[in-house]
Write an enzyme that holds these catalytic residues in place. Sequence first.
Site, mmCIF file in Angstrom:
data_model
loop_
_atom_site.group_PDB
_atom_site.id
_atom_site.type_symbol
_atom_site.label_atom_id
_atom_site.label_comp_id
_atom_site.label_asym_id
_atom_site.label_seq_id
_atom_site.Cartn_x
_atom_site.Cartn_y
_atom_site.Cartn_z
ATOM 1 N N ASP A 133 0.024 26.669 68.157
ATOM 2 C CA ASP A 133 0.383 25.350 68.702
ATOM 3 C C ASP A 133 0.305 24.233 67.671
ATOM 4 O OD1 ASP A 133 0.705 26.599 71.167
ATOM 5 O OD2 ASP A 133 -1.398 26.281 71.697
ATOM 6 N N LYS A 146 4.944 24.375 65.247
ATOM 7 C CA LYS A 146 5.881 25.206 64.465
ATOM 8 C C LYS A 146 7.322 25.040 64.946
ATOM 9 C CE LYS A 146 3.543 28.809 65.734
ATOM 10 N NZ LYS A 146 2.403 28.151 66.394
ATOM 11 N N GLY A 179 4.776 29.501 72.842
ATOM 12 C CA GLY A 179 5.446 28.389 73.518
ATOM 13 C C GLY A 179 5.751 27.360 72.451
ATOM 14 N N HIS A 180 7.012 27.271 72.044
ATOM 15 C CA HIS A 180 7.400 26.383 70.947
ATOM 16 C C HIS A 180 8.242 25.241 71.496
ATOM 17 C CE1 HIS A 180 6.871 29.889 67.836
ATOM 18 N NE2 HIS A 180 5.778 29.612 68.521
ATOM 19 N N GLN A 203 2.134 32.145 67.171
ATOM 20 C CA GLN A 203 0.677 32.052 67.094
ATOM 21 C C GLN A 203 0.288 31.459 65.733
ATOM 22 O OE1 GLN A 203 1.909 35.480 68.312
ATOM 23 N NE2 GLN A 203 2.168 34.166 70.067
ATOM 24 N N THR A 259 2.748 27.460 77.246
ATOM 25 C CA THR A 259 3.035 28.667 78.019
ATOM 26 C C THR A 259 2.228 28.718 79.306
ATOM 27 O OG1 THR A 259 3.663 29.871 76.040
ATOM 28 C CG2 THR A 259 2.987 31.217 77.900
HETATM 29 P P1 GDP Z 1 4.027 25.488 68.456
HETATM 30 O O1 GDP Z 1 3.568 26.562 69.371
HETATM 31 O O2 GDP Z 1 3.369 25.586 67.106
HETATM 32 O O3 GDP Z 1 5.516 25.380 68.335
HETATM 33 O O4 GDP Z 1 3.505 24.108 69.088
HETATM 34 P P2 GDP Z 1 3.614 23.666 70.642
HETATM 35 O O5 GDP Z 1 5.006 23.278 70.912
HETATM 36 O O6 GDP Z 1 2.981 24.666 71.525
HETATM 37 O O7 GDP Z 1 2.623 22.429 70.656
HETATM 38 C C1 GDP Z 1 2.844 21.307 69.887
HETATM 39 C C2 GDP Z 1 2.938 20.099 70.819
HETATM 40 O O8 GDP Z 1 2.845 18.907 70.044
HETATM 41 C C3 GDP Z 1 4.272 19.998 71.549
HETATM 42 O O9 GDP Z 1 4.071 19.360 72.781
HETATM 43 C C4 GDP Z 1 5.104 19.128 70.623
HETATM 44 O O10 GDP Z 1 6.153 18.440 71.290
HETATM 45 C C5 GDP Z 1 4.055 18.162 70.150
HETATM 46 N N1 GDP Z 1 4.248 17.599 68.823
HETATM 47 C C6 GDP Z 1 4.691 18.205 67.691
HETATM 48 N N2 GDP Z 1 4.624 17.369 66.650
HETATM 49 C C7 GDP Z 1 4.123 16.197 67.125
HETATM 50 C C8 GDP Z 1 3.763 14.953 66.530
HETATM 51 O O11 GDP Z 1 3.902 14.734 65.335
HETATM 52 N N3 GDP Z 1 3.236 14.000 67.349
HETATM 53 C C9 GDP Z 1 3.051 14.198 68.685
HETATM 54 N N4 GDP Z 1 2.523 13.211 69.406
HETATM 55 N N5 GDP Z 1 3.376 15.361 69.270
HETATM 56 C C10 GDP Z 1 3.880 16.341 68.501
HETATM 57 P P1 IMO Z 2 2.259 29.660 69.805
HETATM 58 O O1 IMO Z 2 3.326 30.501 69.121
HETATM 59 C C1 IMO Z 2 -1.924 29.346 70.988
HETATM 60 C C2 IMO Z 2 -3.914 33.031 72.227
HETATM 61 C C3 IMO Z 2 -4.341 33.139 73.680
HETATM 62 C C4 IMO Z 2 -5.563 34.024 73.542
HETATM 63 C C5 IMO Z 2 -5.180 34.977 72.414
HETATM 64 C C6 IMO Z 2 -4.660 36.322 72.918
HETATM 65 O O2 IMO Z 2 2.764 28.770 70.861
HETATM 66 O O3 IMO Z 2 1.430 28.977 68.755
HETATM 67 P P2 IMO Z 2 -2.359 37.094 74.008
HETATM 68 O O4 IMO Z 2 -1.673 36.661 75.254
HETATM 69 O O5 IMO Z 2 -1.532 36.888 72.769
HETATM 70 O O6 IMO Z 2 -2.915 38.481 74.081
HETATM 71 O O7 IMO Z 2 -3.643 36.120 73.886
HETATM 72 O O8 IMO Z 2 -4.161 34.317 71.677
HETATM 73 N N1 IMO Z 2 -2.476 32.728 72.017
HETATM 74 C C7 IMO Z 2 -2.030 31.538 71.618
HETATM 75 N N2 IMO Z 2 -2.681 30.377 71.412
HETATM 76 N N3 IMO Z 2 -0.600 29.426 70.756
HETATM 77 C C8 IMO Z 2 0.067 30.595 70.930
HETATM 78 O O9 IMO Z 2 1.360 30.756 70.561
HETATM 79 C C9 IMO Z 2 -0.639 31.700 71.429
HETATM 80 N N4 IMO Z 2 -0.299 32.975 71.745
HETATM 81 C C10 IMO Z 2 -1.437 33.592 72.091
HETATM 82 O O10 IMO Z 2 -4.630 31.874 74.222
HETATM 83 O O11 IMO Z 2 -6.651 33.240 73.072
HETATM 84 MG MG MG Z 3 2.733 26.765 71.297
#
Ligand code: GDP
Ligand code: IMO
Ligand code: MG
Length: 434
Positions: free
Chosen positions: A13, A16, A40-41, A223, A305
């Site tokens: 999270d 990415k 969840g991207h 991840q 997610t």
């Molecule tokens: P990922 O799994 O690495 O793709 O990250 P996620 O999408 O799960 O979580 C990142 C969260 O931060 C999302 O809600 C993005 O929209 C948000 N986000 C990303 N970059 C920024 C930023 O620079 N500022 C703020 N406020 N939110 C951001």
């Molecule tokens: P993105 O790509 C954050 C965490 C789960 C749990 C552990 C194992 O959005 O960064 P799993 O379901 O993979 O067997 O869970 O990994 N986890 C994540 N945490 N971002 C993710 O993906 C994750 N995918 C799995 O919360 O601790």
């Molecule tokens: Mg994510």
Amino acid sequence: MTLQIITGAQWGDEGKGRIVDWFAAQADLVARFNGGDNAGHSVTVGETLFKLHLVPSGIIHPKPVAVLGNGMVLNLRSLAAEVDMLQAAGIEITPARLRISHAAHIITPAHTALDAALEAARGGSSIGTTGRGIGPAYTSKAERSGLRMADLLAVNAGERIFAHVEACNRTLRALNAQPLNPTAVAEELHACAQRFAPFVADTAYESHQTLAQGGLLLAEGAQGTLLDIDHGTYPYVTSSATVAAGVFTGLGLGVTAAQNAVVTGVCKCFQTRVGSGPFPTEVDGDLALRLRGSGANPWDEYGTTTGRPRRVGWLDGVLLRYAARINGLTELVITKLDILSGFESLKLCVAYTKDGKTYPDLPFGPTELEGYEPVYEEMPGWDEDLSPLRDWDALPEAARRYLNAISRLTGLPVRLVSVGPEREQLVENPAYPR
Ligand code: GDP
Ligand code: IMO
Ligand code: MG
């Protein structure tokens, strides 16, 4: 040829998805190489927020071909819902644009049921998985009883699905969980497989061709480093190779493709984690609420997610330096810097102590955190709202000092900083060596 690997430098999270979206404007092929719909991207383009779980984040741009690599585990029901969502938003998804590896493994409803049953059986020491069947699907793969995309299209697919469900049912019964109806599972998998049959390809060959023809291949990690099955905080990890090296097996590329590769580590400017496991710089109370947000904004720290509140803390520079080494990072992208506005001072973990001794690096990396206490460097914060800024020199002095401290600690240049979730809310470092 250019290979750029974008990998999470923390516990996932990091942002990415939106960073992949930024680089994807120039890419020929964008590929996921690990994990499944546990990811969840988020990508925000104008008013539209895309939440992607399986399809690479580069799909929002018209040019790149999107690949689901052999290292992934695919829930075809989720994939169908995601493709429908993208098409409804006007994104073109054709077999020419979305390529699914014939060797990618399938997550079946039996895997999802097993994930829930195994977590329940772990009781107080549960991993806190996303419940998407990831662990059981990779277990089937390693056990050599898994179903691959190509297996679903084979003449004996029905028999293989039956055998798989029967085997999972034996474990489900042993765990006092409800067994599944093999006929219903077979019908569902058959229908999904027919829908995606035209998308199935030898994606390893196609990835190789993209590089051989001088194209840009973006590999999108899911991840983060600290959730890697080998290099993370085991057993509180996911079940795949999340680190940059996972690209080579997860896409079927030879290691010579690594020559001159750009390896981008995406790092949030503070630390977050979902699920169980150690987190030395974790904070609670009001401070946690400030970092996490109340949930009113889409970017607040609640799982993309699962919707679970994320645990939050100060940036762990020791674990970040570890991520730099394990991935061979060549550069950093720092996200969510806007969130740190308004803090009087900021803390950055620069070392650990144990029994009176200071450790700039953890002797056993994140696998052994027991008894180690973070040592913080404290720096002044800033009040300015960063979200409208696009120019590096316009960043407050204190923000640049914080970024420089991260750079110094890791020995890596900070190439980009994000100051909001929207596609354009990025600041490029003019000093970045091109
Ligand atoms: P990922 O799994 O690495 O793709 O990250 P996620 O999408 O799960 O979580 C990142 C969260 O931060 C999302 O809600 C993005 O929209 C948000 N986000 C990303 N970059 C920024 C930023 O620079 N500022 C703020 N406020 N939110 C951001
Ligand atoms: P993105 O790509 C954050 C965490 C789960 C749990 C552990 C194992 O959005 O960064 P799993 O379901 O993979 O067997 O869970 O990994 N986890 C994540 N945490 N971002 C993710 O993906 C994750 N995918 C799995 O919360 O601790
Ligand atoms: Mg994510």
